[in-house]
Write a protein that holds these residues in place. Structure first.
Motif, PDB file in Angstrom:
ATOM      1  N   HIS A  81       0.881  -1.284  -0.032  1.00 22.51           N
ATOM      2  CA  HIS A  81      -0.062   0.010  -0.017  1.00 22.51           C
ATOM      3  C   HIS A  81       0.752   1.328  -0.112  1.00 22.51           C
ATOM      4  O   HIS A  81       0.387   2.269  -0.377  1.00 22.51           O
ATOM      5  CB  HIS A  81      -1.072  -0.101   0.907  1.00 22.51           C
ATOM      6  N   GLU A 151      -5.471   5.612  -8.045  1.00 19.73           N
ATOM      7  CA  GLU A 151      -4.587   5.276  -6.770  1.00 19.73           C
ATOM      8  C   GLU A 151      -3.143   4.579  -7.088  1.00 19.73           C
ATOM      9  O   GLU A 151      -2.381   5.010  -6.086  1.00 19.73           O
ATOM     10  CB  GLU A 151      -5.510   3.979  -6.364  1.00 19.73           C
ATOM     11  N   ASN A 152      -3.099   3.608  -8.060  1.00 20.74           N
ATOM     12  CA  ASN A 152      -1.754   3.163  -8.029  1.00 20.74           C
ATOM     13  C   ASN A 152      -0.701   4.101  -8.403  1.00 20.74           C
ATOM     14  O   ASN A 152       0.573   4.211  -8.054  1.00 20.74           O
ATOM     15  CB  ASN A 152      -1.892   1.991  -9.134  1.00 20.74           C
ATOM     16  N   SER A 154      -0.782   7.183  -7.433  1.00 19.50           N
ATOM     17  CA  SER A 154      -0.371   8.174  -6.382  1.00 19.50           C
ATOM     18  C   SER A 154       0.576   7.285  -5.545  1.00 19.50           C
ATOM     19  O   SER A 154       1.308   7.922  -4.963  1.00 19.50           O
ATOM     20  CB  SER A 154      -1.829   8.289  -5.513  1.00 19.50           C
ATOM     21  N   ARG A 155       0.179   6.020  -5.382  1.00 17.28           N
ATOM     22  CA  ARG A 155       1.337   5.318  -4.481  1.00 17.28           C
ATOM     23  C   ARG A 155       2.539   5.109  -5.184  1.00 17.28           C
ATOM     24  O   ARG A 155       3.378   5.148  -4.359  1.00 17.28           O
ATOM     25  CB  ARG A 155       0.672   3.704  -4.749  1.00 17.28           C
ATOM     26  N   ASP A 383      -2.196  12.190  -1.695  1.00 18.09           N
ATOM     27  CA  ASP A 383      -0.948  11.963  -2.816  1.00 18.09           C
ATOM     28  C   ASP A 383       0.271  12.402  -2.122  1.00 18.09           C
ATOM     29  O   ASP A 383       1.447  11.857  -2.400  1.00 18.09           O
ATOM     30  CB  ASP A 383      -1.353  13.093  -3.706  1.00 18.09           C
ATOM     31  N   TRP A 451     -10.117   4.078  -0.473  1.00 15.61           N
ATOM     32  CA  TRP A 451      -8.656   3.316  -0.840  1.00 15.61           C
ATOM     33  C   TRP A 451      -8.572   2.386   0.320  1.00 15.61           C
ATOM     34  O   TRP A 451      -7.459   1.651   0.445  1.00 15.61           O
ATOM     35  CB  TRP A 451      -7.546   4.432  -0.790  1.00 15.61           C
TER      36      TRP A 451
END
Ligand code: SAM
Length: 465
Positions: A81, A151-152, A154-155, A383, A451
């Motif tokens: 995560h 999401e990915n 941002s990760r 973020d 998330w």
């Protein structure tokens, strides 16, 4: 080459027949490989995760690719995560090698479009390959899938990776803007039968033809956005020539293009394809340690008017001063505020791109979301917690695995003794997971609701043990 057995329904005879004359296809060993379990691999983040999985075997074509002998429960690993690694199929990582052989001598910054990007495997790979001066537009047309892409990305934490959700046609209205266009096309998925049995049970010849028509349409729609001399990388996870070689043939018939030669060490087991002046590579699971994959690169040789940025007026944004203290090099950014008062940081050299793209595309993630002002406070964006540009001196709450999982499930947390009041980063093994605000008698968890981990996890189990 994969180890354990995998009881799959029979491979469709029509697919096998269509592969009969494909170079590298050997019916018996192909069928045997389909009965083996899918290969499990991860790609490490070069800054957040380069030291993970020290015992794992390396993927030969990616310096940060690792094979795992068993598939752990990744959802239960806080490092997943945190964006410390991405779970990516090994053959797809060949993009790294192809990209490097094409762009190793590039002299000017690149504008790159990953047109079919969700869930973000190739985009995160490219993000780690590009320089700060390059810009990656990571696009997904299907809105529900654009969420997981966002999401990915941002990760993964790169400021120069922007996420859009547009139809390929919308990019056709940006003539000559991109230096490189990756089309990892939606396909019939025969290369992933071992990973996803639905691809096998749902496989039909009719769907292969449908996918091929869609692939041509996607190329035709986006084609104008590639500049003269620009590079198109076309990839699928289908074995079918109709979606692979035939699409390359279509490209040469419809457009002035030249095939780009790339070296591929024979020891890797990747099958080179050379027909009618076209070069490509196909991965067969019986010849290498990975799933089915096809990749080719072509140069656009069509004269096009050169692209010039339109003029724009710089807007000073005062509120960003408050957020800038969260950044590693506060003076290094330009700031934008969206209609919801969310402030984002972009690199100043990408400001003309922002002004050019903002009017034409739906920009879901435009640089690094810093958050927003709220009365006397600043609410930092998620973020920012995951960004590689984050100020490392920010207060942290080092968490145990169970605390980290509670944070990721958005369950209640008790602040440890000695933790200062105010904003702090939930941190696990030195990697940030998100924001918390420690108040007098409670802790507020700022992980975005959508998330959070929604599945029940086995208790007290180390996911990577
Ligand atoms: N590149 C991704 C990665 O590495 O994680 C995988 C991309 S997947 C093979 C193809 C993507 O194309 C899917 O996310 C799908 O939603 C999207 N797609 C489906 N129909 C499309 C269309 N008509 N135009 C553009 N993209 C489409």
């Amino acid at each position: 080459m994969a180890s354990s057995a995998n009881q799959l329904p029979p491979i469709p005879e029509a697919l096998l027949q269509s592969l009969a004359s494909v170079p590298g296809f050997e019916r018996r060993s192909f069928m045997a490989a389909q009965q083996q379990a899918a290969v499990c691999s991860v790609r490490l983040h070069p800054l957040k995760g380069y030291d993970l999985f020290p015992e794992a075997a390396p993927v030969p074509w990616h310096p940060l690719g690792r094979y795992l002998d068993e598939r752990p429960l990744f959802t239960a690993d806080p490092l997943y995560h945190a964006g410390a690694y991405y779970v990516q199929e090994a053959s797809s990582m060949l993009l790294h090698h192809c990209w490097q052989s094409i762009f190793s001598e590039k002299k000017t910054p690149l504008r790159v479009l990953d047109l079919c990007a969700a869930p973000g495997g190739k985009s995160s790979l490219l993000a780690s390959l590009l320089d700060e001066k390059d810009l990656l537009i990571s696009n997904e047309v299907i809105r529900s899938r654009a969420g997981i892409l966002h999401e990915n990305m941002s990760r993964w934490g790169y400021t120069n990776t922007w996420v859009t959700s547009n139809d390929p046609r919308d990019f056709g209205r940006l003539p000559g803007y991109f230096d490189a266009l990756l089309i990892d096309a939606p396909c019939s998925g025969s290369g992933l039968f071992r990973k996803d049995v639905r691809a096998l049970t749902g496989w039909t010849e009719a769907n292969v033809s449908l996918c091929a028509s869609r692939q041509k349409r996607i190329i035709a729609d986006a084609w104008p956005c590639l500049k003269e001399g620009g590079v198109l990388i076309y990839a699928t996870c289908s074995f079918s020539p109709e979606e692979d070689e035939d699409i390359l043939r279509y490209l040469t018939m419809e457009y002035p293009v030249a095939s780009i030669a790339m070296d591929m060490p024979a020891a890797w087991g990747v099958t080179p394809i050379e027909a009618n002046g076209l070069r490509a590579f196909r991965c067969f699971p019986d010849r290498m340690r990975g799933e089915g994959f096809f990749i080719a690169a072509l140069r656009k040789e069509e004269p096009a008017a050169p692209f010039f940025y339109p003029r724009f007026r710089k807007a000073a944004l005062k509120k960003a001063d408050e957020a800038a203290r969260y950044l590693l090099k506060p003076g290094n950014y330009a700031f934008q505020e969206d209609p919801r008062q969310q402030v984002s940081a972009i690199y100043p050299w990408h400001e003309p791109d922002f002004h050019f793209l903002d009017g034409s595309l739906y920009l879901r993630r435009c640089g690094l979301n810093l958050g927003q002002a709220a009365q006397k406070d600043w609410i930092p964006g998620h973020d920012l917690a995951l960004s590689i540009d984050q100020n490392e001196a920010l207060p942290k709450w080092p968490m145990s695995q169970s605390e980290a999982l509670n944070f990721l499930k958005k369950e209640s947390l008790e602040a440890p003794v000695g933790i200062a009041k105010g904003w702090c980063l939930a941190s696990y093994k030195g990697r940030s997971l998100g924001w918390l605000k420690v108040l007098g008698n409670r802790v507020n968890n700022y992980l975005p609701k959508g998330w959070r981990i929604r599945m029940d996890l086995p208790e007290d189990e180390d996911p990577l043990a």
